[in-house]
Design a protein around this motif. Structure first.
Motif, PDB file in Angstrom:
ATOM      1  N   GLN A 157       0.824  -1.201   0.000  1.00 34.03           N
ATOM      2  CA  GLN A 157       0.000   0.000   0.000  1.00 34.03           C
ATOM      3  C   GLN A 157       0.861   1.255   0.000  1.00 34.03           C
ATOM      4  O   GLN A 157       0.535   2.236  -0.671  1.00 34.03           O
ATOM      5  CB  GLN A 157      -0.941   0.009   1.205  1.00 34.03           C
ATOM      6  N   SER A 203       2.735   1.588  -3.482  1.00 33.08           N
ATOM      7  CA  SER A 203       1.825   1.955  -4.567  1.00 33.08           C
ATOM      8  C   SER A 203       1.414   3.419  -4.528  1.00 33.08           C
ATOM      9  O   SER A 203       0.851   3.935  -5.493  1.00 33.08           O
ATOM     10  CB  SER A 203       0.568   1.078  -4.503  1.00 33.08           C
ATOM     11  N   LEU A 227      -0.830   4.465  -2.525  1.00 36.22           N
ATOM     12  CA  LEU A 227      -2.218   4.519  -2.073  1.00 36.22           C
ATOM     13  C   LEU A 227      -2.330   4.974  -0.622  1.00 36.22           C
ATOM     14  O   LEU A 227      -3.258   5.715  -0.262  1.00 36.22           O
ATOM     15  CB  LEU A 227      -2.868   3.134  -2.242  1.00 36.22           C
ATOM     16  N   TYR A 228      -1.396   4.557   0.227  1.00 33.45           N
ATOM     17  CA  TYR A 228      -1.463   4.945   1.636  1.00 33.45           C
ATOM     18  C   TYR A 228      -1.396   6.466   1.791  1.00 33.45           C
ATOM     19  O   TYR A 228      -2.229   7.073   2.471  1.00 33.45           O
ATOM     20  CB  TYR A 228      -0.330   4.290   2.420  1.00 33.45           C
ATOM     21  N   ALA A 232      -1.886   8.755  -0.515  1.00 32.68           N
ATOM     22  CA  ALA A 232      -3.028   9.382  -1.194  1.00 32.68           C
ATOM     23  C   ALA A 232      -4.280   9.320  -0.321  1.00 32.68           C
ATOM     24  O   ALA A 232      -5.017  10.315  -0.201  1.00 32.68           O
ATOM     25  CB  ALA A 232      -3.277   8.690  -2.536  1.00 32.68           C
ATOM     26  N   GLN A 233      -4.536   8.174   0.292  1.00 35.68           N
ATOM     27  CA  GLN A 233      -5.708   8.026   1.156  1.00 35.68           C
ATOM     28  C   GLN A 233      -5.595   8.884   2.404  1.00 35.68           C
ATOM     29  O   GLN A 233      -6.587   9.470   2.857  1.00 35.68           O
ATOM     30  CB  GLN A 233      -5.891   6.553   1.543  1.00 35.68           C
ATOM     31  N   LEU A 261      -7.665  11.848  -4.503  1.00 36.38           N
ATOM     32  CA  LEU A 261      -7.680  10.388  -4.677  1.00 36.38           C
ATOM     33  C   LEU A 261      -7.935   9.969  -6.124  1.00 36.38           C
ATOM     34  O   LEU A 261      -8.517   8.921  -6.380  1.00 36.38           O
ATOM     35  CB  LEU A 261      -8.732   9.750  -3.750  1.00 36.38           C
ATOM     36  N   ASP A 293      -6.507   8.870 -10.031  1.00 34.09           N
ATOM     37  CA  ASP A 293      -5.404   8.022 -10.498  1.00 34.09           C
ATOM     38  C   ASP A 293      -4.117   8.841 -10.620  1.00 34.09           C
ATOM     39  O   ASP A 293      -3.025   8.335 -10.312  1.00 34.09           O
ATOM     40  CB  ASP A 293      -5.753   7.404 -11.854  1.00 34.09           C
ATOM     41  N   VAL A 353      -2.608   9.264  -7.143  1.00 31.44           N
ATOM     42  CA  VAL A 353      -1.976   8.032  -6.664  1.00 31.44           C
ATOM     43  C   VAL A 353      -0.628   7.823  -7.352  1.00 31.44           C
ATOM     44  O   VAL A 353       0.350   7.419  -6.713  1.00 31.44           O
ATOM     45  CB  VAL A 353      -2.893   6.821  -6.889  1.00 31.44           C
ATOM     46  N   TRP A 394       1.850  10.188  -5.760  1.00 30.97           N
ATOM     47  CA  TRP A 394       2.228   9.732  -4.428  1.00 30.97           C
ATOM     48  C   TRP A 394       3.109   8.491  -4.503  1.00 30.97           C
ATOM     49  O   TRP A 394       3.952   8.258  -3.633  1.00 30.97           O
ATOM     50  CB  TRP A 394       0.981   9.456  -3.596  1.00 30.97           C
ATOM     51  N   ARG A 395       2.944   7.691  -5.576  1.00 28.88           N
ATOM     52  CA  ARG A 395       3.825   6.525  -5.759  1.00 28.88           C
ATOM     53  C   ARG A 395       5.267   6.986  -5.986  1.00 28.88           C
ATOM     54  O   ARG A 395       6.201   6.406  -5.436  1.00 28.88           O
ATOM     55  CB  ARG A 395       3.348   5.689  -6.951  1.00 28.88           C
TER      56      ARG A 395
END
Length: 285
Positions: free
Chosen positions: A174, A177, A179-180, A182-183, A215, A217, A220, A223-224
């Motif tokens: 997470q 990627s 995602l963490y 970004a969330q 949030l 694409d 994300v 943030w990756r």
């Protein structure tokens, strides 16, 4: 490289004792700030009669020990803050260090996530093992082996902190990627107006919230890239800090990284960021 020379010499290689004396000042300043902030936002009334924190202490420690903790809590807050300031100013530094560490260790009795306390105790132990803490705000630069062992320990601790953190992030799908992050920013953007004690708790810049907090694409993916940069920095910083040619750039990168970390939770990360960047002075011994 001085670090490996010190290892090969059995820690008898002379180093600049002022490096550790400067860290003593930084350590005392960071802890004075942390302890002062702990007096606010309900910290002074943590174990007030009928409070949830007192009930939790009773459940964890038992009635008798929780009453002792509650009775000693406020005096300990004042004593440890005074001791941390004395440590920074170099007044009876060894005694001040012991009292400061005892005051920090007290937090192990009630904090849910005392990682900052453990890091404080580890770096404080390095100061305790030093042969020359200095006095006052004067910094001695005459080469000596008095602080070589303590400097090496600080380097090892910071290297372990960075590499262990990078390893944990590498293992997290997470985080890698993006995602963490970004969330986290997206959720904070949505609920920030409803959070208690907003001032000083979070400081995510508005431009980040508006451009990277939706949030999407695209968010994300960005943030990756940021997550990959953080992992790379944590792996490279300890080595770059030890090399004289790359040290200035490593210091700038480390401070920038910790400043970004601190935007997420300024009050909670003041100890970790302050002490970690403070250990940079040990790398250039």
């Amino acid at each position: 490289m001085w670090f490996f020379d010190a290892l090969a010499s059995g820690f008898t290689r002379p180093t600049d004792p002022g490096r550790l004396q400067l860290f003593r000042i930084i350590f005392g300043t960071v802890l004075t700030t942390r302890f002062t902030l702990a007096l606010g936002q309900g910290g002074w009334d943590r174990f007030a009669p009928g409070s949830l924190s007192l009930r939790l202490a009773e459940h964890r420690l038992g009635p008798r020990r929780s009453r002792l903790l509650a009775a000693a809590y406020r005096p300990a807050l004042l004593i440890r803050t005074t001791a941390a300031l004395a440590l920074a100013l170099g007044a009876a530094p060894r005694l001040a260090l012991l009292v400061t560490l005892a005051g920090a260790a007290m937090e192990l009795l009630y904090l849910k996530s005392p990682n900052a306390v453990r890091y404080t105790l580890l770096t404080g132990a390095c100061l305790g093992l030093a042969g020359d803490l200095g006095h006052g705000l004067h910094i001695e630069h005459t080469p000596s082996a008095a602080n070589t062992w303590a400097l090496c320990l600080l380097v090892l601790i910071t290297t372990d902190i960075y590499w262990n953190s990078a390893w944990q992030k590498i293992r997290s799908d997470q985080f890698r990627s993006g995602l963490y992050l970004a969330q986290w920013v997206h959720t904070y953007t949505q609920v920030r107006q409803h959070l208690p004690h907003r001032r000083g708790q979070y400081a995510v810049p508005a431009v980040v919230r508006h451009r990277l907090g939706n949030l999407t694409d695209r968010d994300v993916r960005l943030w990756r890239l940021i997550a990959a940069a953080v992992i790379t920095a944590e792996l490279a910083l300890p080595i770059a800090l030890l090399i004289p040619q790359t040290m200035p750039y490593a210091i700038a990168a480390g401070i920038a990284m910790h400043a970004a970390f601190s935007c997420l939770k300024p009050r909670q990360l003041i100890t970790f960021s302050g002490l970690t960047t403070g250990t940079y002075v040990a790398f250039s011994a």
